[in-house]
Design a protein around this motif. Sequence first.
Motif, short mmCIF file in Angstrom:
data_model
loop_
_atom_site.label_atom_id
_atom_site.label_comp_id
_atom_site.label_asym_id
_atom_site.label_seq_id
_atom_site.Cartn_x
_atom_site.Cartn_y
_atom_site.Cartn_z
N PHE A 1 0.84 -1.20 0.00
CA PHE A 1 0.00 0.00 0.00
C PHE A 1 0.88 1.25 0.00
O PHE A 1 0.50 2.29 0.53
CB PHE A 1 -0.91 0.00 1.23
CG PHE A 1 -1.90 -1.12 1.27
CD1 PHE A 1 -3.15 -0.98 0.69
CD2 PHE A 1 -1.60 -2.32 1.89
CE1 PHE A 1 -4.08 -2.01 0.72
CE2 PHE A 1 -2.52 -3.36 1.93
CZ PHE A 1 -3.76 -3.20 1.34
N PHE A 4 3.35 -0.63 4.29
CA PHE A 4 2.58 0.61 4.43
C PHE A 4 3.50 1.83 4.43
O PHE A 4 3.14 2.89 4.94
CB PHE A 4 1.79 0.59 5.74
CG PHE A 4 0.55 -0.26 5.73
CD1 PHE A 4 -0.50 0.01 4.88
CD2 PHE A 4 0.44 -1.33 6.60
CE1 PHE A 4 -1.65 -0.75 4.88
CE2 PHE A 4 -0.72 -2.11 6.62
CZ PHE A 4 -1.76 -1.82 5.76
N ALA A 56 2.48 5.71 3.64
CA ALA A 56 1.02 5.73 3.47
C ALA A 56 0.36 6.61 4.53
O ALA A 56 0.91 6.84 5.60
CB ALA A 56 0.47 4.31 3.55
N LEU A 78 -2.45 6.37 6.99
CA LEU A 78 -3.36 5.44 7.66
C LEU A 78 -4.06 6.13 8.84
O LEU A 78 -4.50 5.47 9.76
CB LEU A 78 -2.59 4.21 8.14
CG LEU A 78 -1.85 3.41 7.09
CD1 LEU A 78 -1.09 2.25 7.72
CD2 LEU A 78 -2.80 2.90 6.02
N THR A 121 5.04 -6.46 9.26
CA THR A 121 4.50 -5.40 8.41
C THR A 121 5.37 -4.17 8.54
O THR A 121 5.86 -3.84 9.62
CB THR A 121 3.04 -5.11 8.79
OG1 THR A 121 2.25 -6.23 8.38
CG2 THR A 121 2.50 -3.88 8.11
N PHE A 149 6.08 -0.25 8.60
CA PHE A 149 5.57 1.10 8.81
C PHE A 149 6.78 2.02 8.83
O PHE A 149 7.52 2.06 9.81
CB PHE A 149 4.83 1.20 10.15
CG PHE A 149 3.60 0.35 10.26
CD1 PHE A 149 2.40 0.76 9.73
CD2 PHE A 149 3.66 -0.87 10.92
CE1 PHE A 149 1.25 -0.02 9.84
CE2 PHE A 149 2.52 -1.66 11.04
CZ PHE A 149 1.32 -1.24 10.50
N THR A 168 5.03 6.57 7.94
CA THR A 168 3.60 6.34 7.78
C THR A 168 2.83 7.24 8.73
O THR A 168 3.21 7.40 9.89
CB THR A 168 3.27 4.86 8.08
OG1 THR A 168 4.13 4.03 7.27
CG2 THR A 168 1.83 4.53 7.77
#
Length: 184
Positions: free
Chosen positions: A96, A116, A119, A121, A134, A136, A139
Amino acid sequence: DQTFDNLIATPDNFSKGEYDTCVFKNCEFGNFNLSGFEFVDCEFIGCNLTMANLAKTAFKTAKFKECKLLGVHFEVCNPFLLSLDFEGCMLNLSCFFKLNLKNSRFDHCSMQEVDFSDANLSGCSFDNSNLLNTTFVNTNLEKADFRLAENFHIDPEMNRVKKAKFSNSGLIGLLGKYDIVVKI
């Protein structure tokens, strides 16, 4: 306003176009080229979109429920009016990067090794989602809700976390890089 049941998408039976207020149930889009398609107010239930090509695909209020979306590169989607919602989905190895996903919902999702980076969020919720490995980085996680998320590692120095919500058990996901012991 059409429902597609058990469709196995091929260029012969599923053509590029705008799909408005459609429901896709148990459809097979794995490795299918959806580039340039437009989905407006559509719902995908029990579908497989693993490794689907989403270059310039528009998802304007798309909901995914119990779908398999492994290795999907959402970052190549058309960002205009992009709105995504996920419930009970497998999103492992998806990307993403740089997307604006403000207020999106990731509920009961497997999101292992998702990217991410860069991104937005803000306001997103990750209820009962597994965020193992994941990424980050840079972000915007402001007002995001991680209280029921598990296995996340977020560096507050590399992300915007103002007013984000975390549970006591999630503190290790924020402080892990400091190699400290948190007793809960």
